[in-house]
Design an enzyme around this catalytic site. Structure first.
Site, PDB file in Angstrom:
ATOM      1  N   LYS A   1      14.081  52.095  33.058  1.00 21.61           N
ATOM      2  CA  LYS A   1      13.629  52.828  34.233  1.00 21.61           C
ATOM      3  C   LYS A   1      12.124  52.627  34.367  1.00 21.61           C
ATOM      4  CE  LYS A   1      13.990  57.410  36.446  1.00 21.61           C
ATOM      5  NZ  LYS A   1      14.522  58.789  36.295  1.00 21.61           N
TER       6      LYS A   1
ATOM      7  N   GLU B   1      23.156  58.468  35.357  1.00 24.58           N
ATOM      8  CA  GLU B   1      21.987  58.603  34.487  1.00 24.58           C
ATOM      9  C   GLU B   1      22.222  59.750  33.499  1.00 24.58           C
ATOM     10  OE1 GLU B   1      17.135  59.047  35.078  1.00 24.58           O
ATOM     11  OE2 GLU B   1      18.495  59.990  36.528  1.00 24.58           O
TER      12      GLU B   1
ATOM     13  N   CYS C   1      17.849  56.163  39.396  1.00 29.46           N
ATOM     14  CA  CYS C   1      17.449  57.402  40.069  1.00 29.46           C
ATOM     15  C   CYS C   1      16.131  57.268  40.834  1.00 29.46           C
ATOM     16  CB  CYS C   1      17.388  58.529  39.035  1.00 29.46           C
ATOM     17  SG  CYS C   1      17.437  60.196  39.766  1.00 29.46           S
TER      18      CYS C   1
END
Length: 509
Positions: free
Chosen positions: A340, A265, A374
């Protein structure tokens, strides 16, 4: 069984000269439904489908056997009767072009029951089904214990056998050998008084089955090599400087025949150091100005080096809103994206990033993959949505600054692998960026995790990097093992879900 003679078992195909001992065995076991089949019927089977007729002998004496046909799955996965398989005249309907096996009979000499010979014959059938690349094994299963429980309906009887409240000599055995009851069939064998004429339609699915490929290039890969870059954040002078570092890793992973390369990321965060005087919210938007050029370059590298690349994540500005987006660059030149979904308090507060609202499985030439960036890996709902779409590999590009932040990602990623019965690769960054606010320190120990069962490493970890060291790791993942896990695992998390129960609780919130 002669107690004075040592057992010497041999599993083999039935031959023409075996009819007499087979007939004697069938007469012994099936007196209530007609005993032995005519010799002409057995000879038809041996001639038409020799591999499907198997027996077990002990010191040369046949003590167990299994008789099998090939049939059309579409026809015999529907209700039928025994006479649809074998006529009253003993003619068998074997379909040489059939796409499923049909189990006619399995029988074991009474003296050998308890020696698991029936299980050996069932396993041999399963091996044959897989070797011939057939869809399934079907069978019409008698329920001879039902005549003792006619005070309950036949469906209640079957459910009680499933729950092991009642033992049925045939159905209990079939259920213990991974067969599922698909439907109830009436008047399957009318003269079967013990079963009241009923039978269950049973099915064992071949999870290795593949439709005929038009060429060798259409055959799905089963062993997939994952490459993960544990990326060091370092001062860069330009976009080209950053991409030279990227190309080194892509080239190296391709040289090791990796199918995928995973970057972390915000691996491009060092470019914010080119504008050190900007505030955080300005710096991340400044970084987004490079995303299109980096995206194009990654796609070129994927094609040039013949490798699929998960290009970590990058900031993308759309209609005045900033998103954190991961791109999958296919080696054929196509590009997929995954926004995300869950934005951390830090991303919201310091960078004013918005979350996406769609998560999807991406079809690749090396499996069905998903990307959870993440923080997204810490939400089990997302992994489950992907699992319901058949995900095989989850990629988790992450950025964490401390060990406790890293452990949140790692432990949740391992949970996703177990509960969704898939592989999970996590890739993070290390090093320091003194000139970049909010991305100044990194902690990572990249890894590839498997489900936790006998088919996989004892610690469910296929590969692991050294903590806080720039390096690459590789892991070969076997997609066929996932199929085995889904059907035969010590536990089968996906099969044992109870969606109605979960939905009822959610509806009360």
């Amino acid at each position: 069984m002669d107690e004075n003679t040592a057992t010497l078992l041999n599993l083999r195909v039935i031959e023409v000269g075996d009819y007499q001992p087979l007939a004697e065995l069938m007469d012994l076991i099936f007196p209530d439904v007609g005993g032995a089949w005519p010799k002409s019927t057995i000879m038809q089977l041996v001639t038409a489908f020799p591999d499907g007729q198997i027996c077990i002998e002990d010191n040369g004496k046949i003590v167990a056997a299994a008789l099998t046909l090939k049939v059309s799955y579409n026809r015999f996965s529907l209700p039928h009767t025994y006479s649809d398989i074998i006529t009253d005249d003993g003619v068998v309907f074997h379909d040489a072009k059939g796409d499923a096996l049909y189990g006619l009979d399995v029988f074991v000499h009474p003296d050998y029951r308890g020696h698991r010979l029936g299980r050996r014959l069932y396993e041999a059938r399963k091996d044959l089904c897989q070797a011939l690349n057939l869809k399934a094994i079907l069978a019409g299963g008698r329920i001879p214990g039902y005549h003792k429980h006619t005070d309950v309906s036949v469906t209640d009887y079957i459910n009680k056998v499933r729950r092991k409240e009642i033992h049925d000599p045939i159905l209990s055995f079939q259920l213990s050998n991974d067969f599922d009851v698909k439907r109830l069939m009436n008047r399957y064998l009318p003269e079967d008084d013990k079963s009241a004429g009923y039978a269950t339609l049973l099915e064992w699915d071949n999870f290795f089955y593949e439709k005929d490929a038009s060429s060798v290039h259409d055959i799905d890969k089963t062993i997939v090599r994952l490459g993960v870059v544990q990326w060091q954040m370092r001062h860069v002078l330009s976009v080209d400087d950053l991409l030279n570092q990227v190309e080194f890793f892509v080239s190296s992973l391709a040289n090791y025949q990796s199918d995928f390369a995973l970057f972390p990321e915000f691996f491009c965060a060092p470019l914010m150091g080119l504008a050190p005087d900007k505030r955080s919210v300005e710096a991340i938007r400044f970084l987004s100005e490079f995303t299109q050029a980096i995206k194009q370059r990654f796609s070129q590298l994927a094609v040039t080096y013949n490798i699929n690349i998960i290009a970590g994540s990058m900031p993308v500005l759309e209609d005045g809103k900033l998103y954190n987006v991961s791109y999958l660059m296919h080696r054929d030149g196509s590009i997929d994206e995954q926004y995300k979904i869950h934005i951390t308090p830090h991303e919201q507060r310091d960078w004013v990033i918005d979350g996406g609202d769609t998560v999807k499985v991406i079809e690749t030439d090396a499996g069905r993959v998903g990307i959870l960036t993440c923080y997204d890996a810490e939400f089990p709902e997302l992994g489950r949505i992907l699992a319901e779409q058949g995900v095989q590999i989850l990629f988790v590009p992450f950025w964490t600054d401390t060990k406790n932040g890293y452990l949140r990602v790692r432990l949740c990623a391992q949970a996703r692998a177990i509960e969704n019965e898939c592989y999970v690769a996590i890739g993070g960054s290390v090093g320091n960026l003194p000139r970049v606010d909010n991305v100044d320190i990194q902690y990572a120990q990249s890894a590839v995790f498997s489900p936790s069962d006998v088919y996989f490493p004892h610690d469910a970890t296929l590969a692991e990097a050294n903590a806080n060291t720039e390096m690459m790791i590789f892991a070969d993942v076997d997609l066929d093992k996932l199929k085995m896990l889904h059907e035969r695992g010590s536990v089968t998390n996906l099969k044992h879900r109870r969606p109605k129960l979960y939905a009822s609780h959610l509806s009360q919130e």
